[in-house]
Design an enzyme around this catalytic site. Structure first.
Site, mmCIF file in Angstrom:
data_model
loop_
_atom_site.group_PDB
_atom_site.id
_atom_site.type_symbol
_atom_site.label_atom_id
_atom_site.label_comp_id
_atom_site.label_asym_id
_atom_site.label_seq_id
_atom_site.Cartn_x
_atom_site.Cartn_y
_atom_site.Cartn_z
ATOM 1 N N HIS A 65 0.834 -1.132 -0.011
ATOM 2 C CA HIS A 65 -0.016 -0.083 0.018
ATOM 3 C C HIS A 65 0.720 1.121 -0.136
ATOM 4 O O HIS A 65 2.088 1.162 0.367
ATOM 5 C CB HIS A 65 -0.715 0.017 1.407
ATOM 6 C CG HIS A 65 -2.069 -0.982 1.246
ATOM 7 N ND1 HIS A 65 -3.054 -0.793 1.964
ATOM 8 C CD2 HIS A 65 -2.220 -2.156 0.485
ATOM 9 C CE1 HIS A 65 -3.733 -1.892 1.823
ATOM 10 N NE2 HIS A 65 -3.287 -2.688 0.950
ATOM 11 N N GLU A 67 1.054 3.787 1.782
ATOM 12 C CA GLU A 67 1.302 4.383 3.230
ATOM 13 C C GLU A 67 2.485 3.542 3.628
ATOM 14 O O GLU A 67 3.582 3.916 4.225
ATOM 15 C CB GLU A 67 0.320 4.327 4.213
ATOM 16 C CG GLU A 67 -0.982 5.173 3.815
ATOM 17 C CD GLU A 67 -2.075 4.465 3.162
ATOM 18 O OE1 GLU A 67 -3.060 5.184 3.121
ATOM 19 O OE2 GLU A 67 -1.758 3.420 2.428
ATOM 20 N N CYS A 96 -6.245 1.914 5.753
ATOM 21 C CA CYS A 96 -7.087 0.764 6.050
ATOM 22 C C CYS A 96 -6.420 0.217 7.561
ATOM 23 O O CYS A 96 -5.557 1.057 8.031
ATOM 24 C CB CYS A 96 -6.796 -0.135 4.978
ATOM 25 S SG CYS A 96 -4.876 -0.890 5.011
ATOM 26 N N CYS A 99 -2.478 -0.094 7.560
ATOM 27 C CA CYS A 99 -1.654 1.077 7.444
ATOM 28 C C CYS A 99 -1.811 1.762 8.795
ATOM 29 O O CYS A 99 -0.791 2.354 9.137
ATOM 30 C CB CYS A 99 -2.141 1.820 6.141
ATOM 31 S SG CYS A 99 -1.615 0.935 4.772
#
Length: 167
Positions: A65, A67, A96, A99
Protein backbone atom coordinates in the site's frame (compact mmCIF):
# COMPACT_ATOMS: atom_id res chain seq x y z
CA UNK A 1 16.19 17.23 1.87
CA UNK A 2 16.06 20.98 2.00
CA UNK A 3 13.13 22.85 3.45
CA UNK A 4 10.77 24.12 0.77
CA UNK A 5 11.21 27.89 1.16
CA UNK A 6 7.98 28.49 -0.77
CA UNK A 7 6.11 27.00 2.21
CA UNK A 8 7.63 29.27 4.82
CA UNK A 9 5.05 31.59 6.38
CA UNK A 10 2.20 29.50 4.96
CA UNK A 11 -0.74 28.30 7.04
CA UNK A 12 -1.10 24.65 8.01
CA UNK A 13 -4.02 24.35 5.57
CA UNK A 14 -1.90 25.73 2.71
CA UNK A 15 0.94 23.35 3.55
CA UNK A 16 -1.48 20.42 3.75
CA UNK A 17 -2.92 21.31 0.34
CA UNK A 18 0.56 21.57 -1.18
CA UNK A 19 1.63 18.13 0.04
CA UNK A 20 -1.71 16.51 -0.76
CA UNK A 21 -1.27 17.70 -4.35
CA UNK A 22 2.10 15.92 -4.39
CA UNK A 23 0.41 12.79 -3.01
CA UNK A 24 -2.18 13.06 -5.81
CA UNK A 25 0.67 13.10 -8.32
CA UNK A 26 1.86 9.83 -6.80
CA UNK A 27 -1.67 8.43 -7.11
CA UNK A 28 -1.58 9.34 -10.82
CA UNK A 29 1.63 7.29 -11.15
CA UNK A 30 -0.26 4.34 -9.69
CA UNK A 31 -2.92 4.71 -12.40
CA UNK A 32 -0.20 4.52 -15.06
CA UNK A 33 0.74 1.12 -13.62
CA UNK A 34 -2.91 0.01 -13.45
CA UNK A 35 -2.75 0.17 -9.64
CA UNK A 36 -5.46 1.58 -7.38
CA UNK A 37 -4.63 5.31 -7.28
CA UNK A 38 -3.45 6.02 -3.76
CA UNK A 39 -0.40 8.13 -3.01
CA UNK A 40 1.33 8.85 0.29
CA UNK A 41 4.10 11.09 1.60
CA UNK A 42 5.96 11.25 4.90
CA UNK A 43 7.03 14.85 5.52
CA UNK A 44 9.28 16.24 8.23
CA UNK A 45 10.51 19.77 8.90
CA UNK A 46 13.36 19.29 6.44
CA UNK A 47 11.17 17.97 3.62
CA UNK A 48 9.95 14.65 2.24
CA UNK A 49 11.30 11.60 4.05
CA UNK A 50 9.44 8.93 2.11
CA UNK A 51 6.89 8.55 -0.66
CA UNK A 52 4.90 5.76 -2.17
CA UNK A 53 1.98 4.77 -4.32
CA UNK A 54 0.11 1.50 -4.44
CA UNK A 55 2.09 -1.36 -5.96
CA UNK A 56 0.10 -4.41 -4.86
CA UNK A 57 -0.43 -5.72 -8.40
CA UNK A 58 3.07 -4.88 -9.56
CA UNK A 59 4.81 -6.48 -6.58
CA UNK A 60 2.11 -9.13 -5.99
CA UNK A 61 2.00 -8.52 -2.27
CA UNK A 62 -0.90 -7.35 -0.09
CA UNK A 63 1.36 -5.04 1.93
CA UNK A 64 2.43 -2.78 -0.95
CA UNK A 65 0.00 0.00 0.00
CA UNK A 66 1.12 3.58 -0.58
CA UNK A 67 1.39 4.31 3.15
CA UNK A 68 3.39 1.16 3.87
CA UNK A 69 5.87 1.92 1.09
CA UNK A 70 6.22 5.54 2.20
CA UNK A 71 6.79 4.42 5.81
CA UNK A 72 9.37 1.87 4.71
CA UNK A 73 11.29 4.46 2.71
CA UNK A 74 11.09 7.05 5.49
CA UNK A 75 12.39 4.50 8.02
CA UNK A 76 15.30 3.66 5.74
CA UNK A 77 16.09 7.36 5.23
CA UNK A 78 15.91 8.03 8.97
CA UNK A 79 17.72 4.85 9.98
CA UNK A 80 14.94 4.19 12.49
CA UNK A 81 11.54 2.52 12.61
CA UNK A 82 10.28 5.32 14.85
CA UNK A 83 9.22 8.56 13.19
CA UNK A 84 10.20 11.85 14.84
CA UNK A 85 7.48 13.82 16.67
CA UNK A 86 7.15 16.48 13.99
CA UNK A 87 6.37 14.29 10.98
CA UNK A 88 3.13 14.33 8.98
CA UNK A 89 1.83 11.53 6.79
CA UNK A 90 -0.23 12.57 3.77
CA UNK A 91 -2.43 9.97 2.09
CA UNK A 92 -4.96 10.49 -0.65
CA UNK A 93 -7.21 7.82 0.90
CA UNK A 94 -8.16 7.09 4.50
CA UNK A 95 -5.75 4.37 5.66
CA UNK A 96 -6.90 0.78 6.11
CA UNK A 97 -6.43 -1.27 9.29
CA UNK A 98 -2.97 -2.47 8.23
CA UNK A 99 -1.72 1.01 7.37
CA UNK A 100 -3.30 2.62 10.42
CA UNK A 101 -1.63 -0.03 12.59
CA UNK A 102 1.72 0.64 10.95
CA UNK A 103 1.31 4.38 11.58
CA UNK A 104 0.66 3.62 15.26
CA UNK A 105 3.71 1.33 15.38
CA UNK A 106 5.87 4.04 13.75
CA UNK A 107 4.63 6.56 16.35
CA UNK A 108 3.31 8.90 13.68
CA UNK A 109 2.28 12.20 15.20
CA UNK A 110 -0.02 13.49 12.47
CA UNK A 111 -2.01 12.08 9.55
CA UNK A 112 -3.66 14.08 6.79
CA UNK A 113 -5.87 12.23 4.34
CA UNK A 114 -8.10 13.15 1.42
CA UNK A 115 -10.98 10.80 0.62
CA UNK A 116 -12.82 8.63 3.12
CA UNK A 117 -12.88 4.88 2.53
CA UNK A 118 -16.33 3.62 3.57
CA UNK A 119 -15.38 0.00 2.82
CA UNK A 120 -11.96 -0.15 4.47
CA UNK A 121 -11.12 3.05 6.32
CA UNK A 122 -9.70 2.55 9.79
CA UNK A 123 -9.40 6.19 10.87
CA UNK A 124 -13.02 7.39 10.76
CA UNK A 125 -15.14 5.19 8.47
CA UNK A 126 -15.11 1.70 10.00
CA UNK A 127 -12.73 2.05 12.94
CA UNK A 128 -11.11 4.89 14.87
CA UNK A 129 -7.65 3.41 15.37
CA UNK A 130 -5.80 6.74 15.43
CA UNK A 131 -7.66 7.91 18.55
CA UNK A 132 -8.08 4.60 20.37
CA UNK A 133 -6.75 5.19 23.89
CA UNK A 134 -6.38 1.43 24.46
CA UNK A 135 -3.35 1.61 22.17
CA UNK A 136 -0.03 2.99 23.36
CA UNK A 137 -0.05 5.86 20.87
CA UNK A 138 -2.61 8.17 19.25
CA UNK A 139 -2.35 10.18 16.06
CA UNK A 140 -3.67 13.67 15.33
CA UNK A 141 -5.82 13.51 12.18
CA UNK A 142 -6.89 16.06 9.60
CA UNK A 143 -9.42 14.60 7.15
CA UNK A 144 -10.85 15.83 3.87
CA UNK A 145 -7.89 17.73 2.39
CA UNK A 146 -8.57 17.87 -1.37
CA UNK A 147 -11.28 15.29 -0.70
CA UNK A 148 -13.09 15.88 -4.01
CA UNK A 149 -9.93 15.44 -6.10
CA UNK A 150 -8.78 12.41 -4.11
CA UNK A 151 -12.19 10.78 -4.44
CA UNK A 152 -12.52 11.60 -8.13
CA UNK A 153 -9.30 9.87 -9.16
CA UNK A 154 -10.55 6.71 -7.43
CA UNK A 155 -14.01 6.92 -9.01
CA UNK A 156 -12.47 7.46 -12.46
CA UNK A 157 -10.10 4.53 -12.00
CA UNK A 158 -12.81 2.08 -10.94
CA UNK A 159 -15.16 3.32 -13.67
CA UNK A 160 -12.42 2.67 -16.23
CA UNK A 161 -11.78 -0.77 -14.73
CA UNK A 162 -15.49 -1.70 -14.92
CA UNK A 163 -15.57 -0.67 -18.59
CA UNK A 164 -12.49 -2.80 -19.29
CA UNK A 165 -14.06 -5.79 -17.55
CA UNK A 166 -17.17 -5.50 -19.72
CA UNK A 167 -15.08 -5.70 -22.87
Amino acid sequence: MAINTALQNKSEAEIDTYYMNLALNLARRAVQRNEVPVGALIVGPDGILGRGHNLRQTLQTPIAHAEMLALHRASRNLGSWRLPNNVTIYSTLEPCVMCAGALIQARASRLVYGAKDPKGGAIHSLFRIAEDTRLNHQISVTAGVLEAECGQILRDFFSMRRKQNKM
